[in-house]
Design an enzyme around this catalytic site. Structure first.
Site, PDB file in Angstrom:
ATOM      1  N   ASP A  22     -38.347  13.237  38.467  1.00  0.00           N
ATOM      2  CA  ASP A  22     -38.173  11.838  39.069  1.00  0.00           C
ATOM      3  C   ASP A  22     -37.185  11.998  40.338  1.00  0.00           C
ATOM      4  O   ASP A  22     -35.935  11.849  40.122  1.00  0.00           O
ATOM      5  CB  ASP A  22     -37.726  10.863  38.116  1.00  0.00           C
ATOM      6  CG  ASP A  22     -38.137   9.362  38.692  1.00  0.00           C
ATOM      7  OD1 ASP A  22     -38.565   9.063  39.699  1.00  0.00           O
ATOM      8  OD2 ASP A  22     -38.072   8.385  37.654  1.00  0.00           O
ATOM      9  N   ASP A  23     -38.035  11.889  41.458  1.00  0.00           N
ATOM     10  CA  ASP A  23     -37.213  12.010  42.695  1.00  0.00           C
ATOM     11  C   ASP A  23     -36.447  13.210  43.023  1.00  0.00           C
ATOM     12  O   ASP A  23     -35.355  13.245  43.469  1.00  0.00           O
ATOM     13  CB  ASP A  23     -36.118  10.887  42.695  1.00  0.00           C
ATOM     14  CG  ASP A  23     -36.649   9.489  42.565  1.00  0.00           C
ATOM     15  OD1 ASP A  23     -37.985   9.269  42.532  1.00  0.00           O
ATOM     16  OD2 ASP A  23     -36.026   8.478  42.572  1.00  0.00           O
ATOM     17  N   CYS A  66     -42.512   5.823  42.306  1.00  0.00           N
ATOM     18  CA  CYS A  66     -42.798   6.365  40.870  1.00  0.00           C
ATOM     19  C   CYS A  66     -44.370   5.688  40.398  1.00  0.00           C
ATOM     20  O   CYS A  66     -45.130   6.624  40.012  1.00  0.00           O
ATOM     21  CB  CYS A  66     -41.966   5.776  39.851  1.00  0.00           C
ATOM     22  SG  CYS A  66     -40.018   6.424  40.333  1.00  0.00           S
ATOM     23  N   ARG A 110     -47.469   8.486  39.388  1.00  0.00           N
ATOM     24  CA  ARG A 110     -47.924   8.817  38.023  1.00  0.00           C
ATOM     25  C   ARG A 110     -49.073   8.508  37.747  1.00  0.00           C
ATOM     26  O   ARG A 110     -50.083   8.987  37.034  1.00  0.00           O
ATOM     27  CB  ARG A 110     -46.768   7.779  37.181  1.00  0.00           C
ATOM     28  CG  ARG A 110     -45.491   8.615  36.921  1.00  0.00           C
ATOM     29  CD  ARG A 110     -44.514   7.592  37.015  1.00  0.00           C
ATOM     30  NE  ARG A 110     -43.207   8.144  37.246  1.00  0.00           N
ATOM     31  CZ  ARG A 110     -42.424   8.969  36.910  1.00  0.00           C
ATOM     32  NH1 ARG A 110     -42.493   9.580  35.674  1.00  0.00           N
ATOM     33  NH2 ARG A 110     -41.409   9.564  37.543  1.00  0.00           N
ATOM     34  N   LYS A 170     -40.725   9.074  30.806  1.00  0.00           N
ATOM     35  CA  LYS A 170     -40.914   7.785  31.543  1.00  0.00           C
ATOM     36  C   LYS A 170     -42.261   7.456  31.790  1.00  0.00           C
ATOM     37  O   LYS A 170     -43.102   8.498  32.384  1.00  0.00           O
ATOM     38  CB  LYS A 170     -39.906   8.201  32.939  1.00  0.00           C
ATOM     39  CG  LYS A 170     -40.418   6.923  34.011  1.00  0.00           C
ATOM     40  CD  LYS A 170     -39.504   7.038  34.847  1.00  0.00           C
ATOM     41  CE  LYS A 170     -40.370   6.421  36.366  1.00  0.00           C
ATOM     42  NZ  LYS A 170     -39.189   6.237  37.293  1.00  0.00           N
ATOM     43  N   HIS A 188     -43.994   4.262  32.958  1.00  0.00           N
ATOM     44  CA  HIS A 188     -44.069   3.322  34.361  1.00  0.00           C
ATOM     45  C   HIS A 188     -45.449   3.139  34.688  1.00  0.00           C
ATOM     46  O   HIS A 188     -45.647   3.128  35.941  1.00  0.00           O
ATOM     47  CB  HIS A 188     -43.246   4.145  35.377  1.00  0.00           C
ATOM     48  CG  HIS A 188     -42.441   3.084  36.456  1.00  0.00           C
ATOM     49  ND1 HIS A 188     -41.811   3.472  37.139  1.00  0.00           N
ATOM     50  CD2 HIS A 188     -42.610   1.981  36.180  1.00  0.00           C
ATOM     51  CE1 HIS A 188     -41.320   2.548  37.953  1.00  0.00           C
ATOM     52  NE2 HIS A 188     -41.752   1.232  37.261  1.00  0.00           N
ATOM     53  N   SER A 211     -38.546   2.846  34.937  1.00  0.00           N
ATOM     54  CA  SER A 211     -37.377   3.658  35.449  1.00  0.00           C
ATOM     55  C   SER A 211     -35.928   3.462  34.691  1.00  0.00           C
ATOM     56  O   SER A 211     -36.030   2.433  34.016  1.00  0.00           O
ATOM     57  CB  SER A 211     -37.195   3.513  37.104  1.00  0.00           C
ATOM     58  OG  SER A 211     -38.398   3.846  37.727  1.00  0.00           O
ATOM     59  N   HIS A 218     -33.717  10.586  38.936  1.00  0.00           N
ATOM     60  CA  HIS A 218     -33.560   9.367  39.304  1.00  0.00           C
ATOM     61  C   HIS A 218     -32.278   8.779  39.235  1.00  0.00           C
ATOM     62  O   HIS A 218     -31.713   8.781  38.247  1.00  0.00           O
ATOM     63  CB  HIS A 218     -34.890   8.421  38.733  1.00  0.00           C
ATOM     64  CG  HIS A 218     -34.922   7.040  39.430  1.00  0.00           C
ATOM     65  ND1 HIS A 218     -34.066   6.019  39.426  1.00  0.00           N
ATOM     66  CD2 HIS A 218     -36.206   6.631  39.873  1.00  0.00           C
ATOM     67  CE1 HIS A 218     -34.735   5.007  39.924  1.00  0.00           C
ATOM     68  NE2 HIS A 218     -35.823   5.376  40.382  1.00  0.00           N
ATOM     69  N   ASP A 272     -42.252  13.532  41.128  1.00  0.00           N
ATOM     70  CA  ASP A 272     -43.307  12.479  41.343  1.00  0.00           C
ATOM     71  C   ASP A 272     -43.237  12.107  42.872  1.00  0.00           C
ATOM     72  O   ASP A 272     -43.951  11.348  43.305  1.00  0.00           O
ATOM     73  CB  ASP A 272     -43.084  11.418  40.332  1.00  0.00           C
ATOM     74  CG  ASP A 272     -41.444  10.654  40.819  1.00  0.00           C
ATOM     75  OD1 ASP A 272     -40.480  11.199  41.216  1.00  0.00           O
ATOM     76  OD2 ASP A 272     -41.342   9.177  40.488  1.00  0.00           O
ATOM     77  N   ASN A 273     -42.068  12.419  43.518  1.00  0.00           N
ATOM     78  CA  ASN A 273     -42.160  11.942  44.919  1.00  0.00           C
ATOM     79  C   ASN A 273     -40.559  12.687  45.653  1.00  0.00           C
ATOM     80  O   ASN A 273     -40.001  13.312  44.728  1.00  0.00           O
ATOM     81  CB  ASN A 273     -41.883  10.308  45.150  1.00  0.00           C
ATOM     82  CG  ASN A 273     -40.798   9.755  44.337  1.00  0.00           C
ATOM     83  OD1 ASN A 273     -41.196   8.904  43.345  1.00  0.00           O
ATOM     84  ND2 ASN A 273     -39.673   9.852  44.666  1.00  0.00           N
ATOM     85  N   LYS A 313     -37.906   9.859  49.781  1.00  0.00           N
ATOM     86  CA  LYS A 313     -38.711   9.016  48.919  1.00  0.00           C
ATOM     87  C   LYS A 313     -38.837   7.461  49.723  1.00  0.00           C
ATOM     88  O   LYS A 313     -38.187   7.168  50.431  1.00  0.00           O
ATOM     89  CB  LYS A 313     -37.646   8.595  47.666  1.00  0.00           C
ATOM     90  CG  LYS A 313     -38.288   7.598  46.707  1.00  0.00           C
ATOM     91  CD  LYS A 313     -37.207   7.254  45.258  1.00  0.00           C
ATOM     92  CE  LYS A 313     -37.884   6.140  44.441  1.00  0.00           C
ATOM     93  NZ  LYS A 313     -37.246   6.042  43.423  1.00  0.00           N
TER      94      LYS A 313
HETATM   95 MG    MG Z   1     -39.705   8.550  41.513  1.00  0.00          MG
END
Ligand code: MG
Length: 444
Positions: free
Chosen positions: A33-34, A73, A77, A127, A129, A152, A218, A270-271, A289
């Site tokens: 995540d991130d 996010c 996803r 996660k 989301h 998150s 994240h 994810d990003n 992001k």
């Molecule tokens: Mg993310």
């Protein structure tokens, strides 16, 4: 007498524990995540080490032009699991919050739902989301097993304690049951890893799809005491080193079960990383992001599948997370989705990376507010609008970049190529209006 009996016994045990040679490959997607484009050793990370991820790249393929179709996010996803642009699913605007009243429509087919009929056991750890009402959660969207959190790690009472809403402590769930309220986040990565190893051990004799979606890196960042202070990059580096340890544990579990040769392992984020101090890096890309600069959308992606993916290869072909659904279902012998999706089978980029010829030649960049801001066609990228990532409040100028020579998006060529600007902006409008017309609805 004794030896033949033992041999027969061993043979019987073996046939019951080894999958048939023609059974489809296991699939593991490790999703962070991130984590920024430069936050893996093999992509040039500074100040921390990722030996297990680097080994994955040495034994497989590393992508340099792999994109999420979103920079935050929830839409990211949704696209990974369905193969569609988030707008097609009506999940393109912002992210789902604890107070939100929508989710991924159960009518959409997730990768887990597509693989199950081909004989796959399905598990998700980490996660989700994509909506936290029971009917939108992983167990209702194709995953037999779920251990993790609905959204998150910052969506917790300690941050969201003021009106207009009060978030509960982060719920840690086992399938549909909340088993802890506000778990100690220092141990999330470790606990997800243990759960992943358990899943691999339990299902080593049958094809499985395991989706491991780490909450880290994240913010707020947490590492266990084994990793806190372990890197020269502060807590962010420590967190990535713990994720790397986790990758090593999962790979070791595959080796221990004798199934690493028949397991496809993918790793991506994810990003892009948030731009700021003491956080991730998207170098040499611009922005991060939540922005439609390359740093928001282009992410590291590594895949290992011994004997099929050439070891130590690099693919520069244009590719998207949406393409994983058609590619992986094809490899698994699973049927295609029944409704239209936007992903394209990019098998050749994995199996013959040196060609670098991608069946995908264009990508759309939707901003966090859901508006279409940019398009990439071949090596050219056109920005028509910017909602975040542009300095100050200056009016945004239409910008055209040649990513083949200017991956950092620094030299605006729009004035030199007015015809290209016109054709690309027309293409943007056309594709966006098509997606708008074909949009299915989120669940409410
Ligand atoms: Mg993310």
């Amino acid at each position: 007498m004794r030896r033949p009996l033992l041999f027969l016994l061993a043979l019987l045990i073996c046939t019951s524990c080894t999958p048939p040679a023609d059974s489809p490959p296991n699939i593991i997607i490790i999703f962070t995540d991130d984590q920024g484009y430069a936050d893996v050793g093999a992509y040039g990370a500074q100040g921390f080490e990722t030996p297990h991820l680097d080994r994955l790249a040495q034994e497989g393929v590393r992508f340099t032009n792999f994109y999420m179709p979103a920079a935050v996010c929830t839409p990211s996803r949704a696209a990974l699991l369905t193969g569609s642009y988030p707008k097609r699913l009506e999940l393109h605007e912002a992210v789902i919050f604890p107070f939100s009243e929508h989710g991924l429509n159960p009518a959409e087919e997730t990768l887990a739902e597509l693989l199950a009929p081909a004989g796959y056991r399905t598990g998700m750890i980490g996660k989700w989301h994509l909506g936290h009402r029971p009917e939108w959660m992983p167990n209702a969207q194709g995953f037999e097993h779920f251990f993790g959190v609905p959204y998150s790690n910052d969506m917790d009472s300690y941050l969201y304690k003021n009106p207009p809403f009060q978030s509960p402590p982060l719920p840690l769930m086992l399938n549909m049951d909340e088993i802890e309220s506000g778990p100690d986040q220092r141990y999330l990565t470790r606990r997800y890893t243990e759960a992943a190893v358990d899943f691999v051990e339990q299902h080593s004799n049958e094809p499985f799809f395991l989706y491991i979606a780490h909450n880290m890196p994240h913010v707020p960042l947490y590492a266990s005491e084994d990793f806190a202070g372990s890197s020269a990059r502060g807590l962010y580096g420590d967190v990535i080193q713990e994720i790397d340890w986790s990758v090593g544990k999962v790979m070791q579990a595959l080796v221990d079960q004798g199934i690493d040769e028949r397991t496809i392992v993918l790793f991506t984020s994810d990003n892009g990383a948030t731009v700021g101090e003491n956080i991730g890096s998207n170098a040499p890309l611009r922005g991060g992001k939540a922005s439609t600069w390359e740093g928001g959308f282009r992410v590291p992606m590594i895949a290992r599948w011994p004997d099929r993916i050439p070891a130590g290869s690099v693919s520069d072909g244009l590719s998207s997370a949406m393409d994983l659904v058609p590619t992986l279902t094809g490899w698994a012998g699973a049927g295609p989705p029944s409704e239209e999706i936007d992903g394209i089978d990019i098998s050749q980029l994995f199996l013959d990376p040196s060609t670098n010829v991608s069946p995908r030649d264009e990508l759309l960049y939707y901003g966090r507010n859901g508006g279409l801001e940019a398009i990439r066609v071949g090596d050219w990228k056109l920005h028509m609008a910017k909602t975040r990532g542009w300095p100050g409040d200056e009016p945004f100028p239409v910008s055209l970049y040649d990513l083949s020579s200017d991956v950092g998006e620094s030299l605006n060529r729009a004035a030199e190529f007015p015809n290209r600007v016109a054709s690309m902006s027309e293409r943007m409008r056309f594709l966006d209006s098509s997606l708008t017309a074909e949009m299915r609805s989120a669940a409410r």
